[in-house]
Design an enzyme around this catalytic site. Structure first.
Site, PDB file in Angstrom:
ATOM      1  N   ASN A   1       0.874  -1.177   0.000  1.00 14.25           N
ATOM      2  CA  ASN A   1       0.000   0.000   0.000  1.00 14.25           C
ATOM      3  C   ASN A   1       0.913   1.228   0.000  1.00 14.25           C
ATOM      4  O   ASN A   1       1.489   1.572   1.016  1.00 14.25           O
ATOM      5  CB  ASN A   1      -0.886  -0.035   1.257  1.00 14.25           C
TER       6      ASN A   1
ATOM      7  N   LYS B   1       0.139   4.249  -0.346  1.00 12.63           N
ATOM      8  CA  LYS B   1      -0.494   5.464   0.222  1.00 12.63           C
ATOM      9  C   LYS B   1      -0.216   6.656  -0.701  1.00 12.63           C
ATOM     10  O   LYS B   1      -0.155   6.479  -1.911  1.00 12.63           O
ATOM     11  CB  LYS B   1      -0.010   5.683   1.659  1.00 12.63           C
TER      12      LYS B   1
ATOM     13  N   HIS C   1      -9.336   1.215   5.085  1.00 14.80           N
ATOM     14  CA  HIS C   1      -8.035   1.349   5.759  1.00 14.80           C
ATOM     15  C   HIS C   1      -8.217   2.297   6.947  1.00 14.80           C
ATOM     16  O   HIS C   1      -9.015   3.232   6.887  1.00 14.80           O
ATOM     17  CB  HIS C   1      -7.000   1.901   4.771  1.00 14.80           C
TER      18      HIS C   1
ATOM     19  N   GLU D   1      -6.629   4.714   7.953  1.00 17.64           N
ATOM     20  CA  GLU D   1      -6.483   6.143   7.626  1.00 17.64           C
ATOM     21  C   GLU D   1      -7.764   6.676   6.979  1.00 17.64           C
ATOM     22  O   GLU D   1      -8.148   7.822   7.209  1.00 17.64           O
ATOM     23  CB  GLU D   1      -5.253   6.340   6.724  1.00 17.64           C
TER      24      GLU D   1
ATOM     25  N   GLU E   1      -5.172  -4.902  10.843  1.00 19.67           N
ATOM     26  CA  GLU E   1      -4.126  -3.904  10.993  1.00 19.67           C
ATOM     27  C   GLU E   1      -4.352  -3.109  12.279  1.00 19.67           C
ATOM     28  O   GLU E   1      -5.147  -2.157  12.293  1.00 19.67           O
ATOM     29  CB  GLU E   1      -4.142  -2.925   9.815  1.00 19.67           C
TER      30      GLU E   1
ATOM     31  N   GLY F   1       2.691   2.331  10.635  1.00 15.07           N
ATOM     32  CA  GLY F   1       3.631   3.431  10.427  1.00 15.07           C
ATOM     33  C   GLY F   1       4.363   3.856  11.688  1.00 15.07           C
ATOM     34  O   GLY F   1       5.021   4.897  11.712  1.00 15.07           O
TER      35      GLY F   1
ATOM     36  N   SER G   1       3.592  -2.144  10.253  1.00 18.56           N
ATOM     37  CA  SER G   1       5.051  -2.203  10.372  1.00 18.56           C
ATOM     38  C   SER G   1       5.638  -3.577  10.049  1.00 18.56           C
ATOM     39  O   SER G   1       6.567  -4.032  10.713  1.00 18.56           O
ATOM     40  CB  SER G   1       5.495  -1.736  11.764  1.00 18.56           C
TER      41      SER G   1
END
Ligand code: PGA
Length: 255
Positions: free
Chosen positions: A9, A11, A95, A97, A167, A173, A213
């Protein structure tokens, strides 16, 4: 038998030249094998260039989001048919985010999921708890709730065509990874939930990726867990030297 699925991904990272260069590096160095499914998900504006660079290879193209409607007055949005014209095989949905920054709810994810399932693309539905939720002991409740609502109304056949990605938000991240045991516990619980929502055959056939991560040095341990079927990789997917070792780890373990 579930097949490992490793997806990058990207992003909102990399410009066109670096995107295409990355694909060329991956293709030059990847031990091509049908035993592991691989995809990269660039920003929409580079789907064409990346798609051209991937043509004829075993690496598939994915998008990071989609709008549920077929067409219409939805400024800034992109439909499933548009993504398919670019040759997309996968779409990431929900996701963390998208959920946290853009306010997407489980209902939004569910609506998008049904649209993607009507296309020939494979959805990757993301779920995961925040640090506060984990510390409050509500990981199971949160993840089960997200799965139940995001997957509501699916037929067994649709479920088997859907990929899930666990996730934990606190691991995305941040450099903090769930331990293999922490991740496996949630993956196994998701599979149990799928068994109660559908049946054991469906539960055993759904691919559940781990994300947060994932790197060369933890991929092997994470992917060795019985209920972890791959990885959704953010930061480490932006460079061939960090993404390829994750693919190699999957190829080595190969269930
Ligand atoms: P990360 O991102 O690998 O950079 O933690 C994972 C993701 O957001 O899918």
């Amino acid at each position: 038998m579930r097949k490992f699925f490793i997806a990058g991904n990207w992003k909102m990272n990399l410009l066109r030249d670096s995107s295409v260069a990355l694909v060329h590096q991956l293709l030059a160095q990847l031990n091509s094998s049908n035993n592991v499914d691989v995809a990269v998900c660039p920003p929409n504006v580079y789907l064409h260039d990346v798609g051209v660079a991937l043509r004829g290879s075993l690496i598939r193209l994915g998008a990071q989001n989609v709008h549920h409607a077929a067409e219409g007055a939805f400024t800034g949005e992109v439909s499933c048919s548009m993504l398919q014209e670019f040759g997309c095989s996968y779409v990431i949905l929900g996701h963390s985010e998208r959920r946290a920054i853009f306010g997407e709810t489980d209902l939004d994810v569910n609506t998008k999921l049904k649209a993607v399932l009507k296309s020939s693309m494979t959805p990757i539905v993301c779920v995961g708890e925040t640090l506060a939720q984990r510390e409050a002991g509500s990981t199971q409740t949160v993840v089960r709730g997200q799965c139940t609502h995001s997957l509501a109304g699916l037929t067994a056949e649709q479920m088997t065509k859907t990929v899930l990605a666990y996730e934990p938000v606190w691991a995305i991240g941040t450099g903090k990874t769930a331990t293999p045991a922490q991740a496996e516990e949630v993956h196994a619980d998701i599979r149990q939930l799928l068994e109660s929502m559908f049946d054991r055959t469906v539960a055993n056939s759904v691919v559940i990726q781990y994300g947060g991560s994932v790197k060369a040095d933890n991929a092997n341990e994470l992917l060795s867990q019985p209920n972890i079927d791959g990885a959704l990789v953010g930061g480490a997917s932006l460079k061939a030297e960090s993404f390829l070792p994750i693919l190699e780890a999957a190829l080595k373990i190969m269930k």
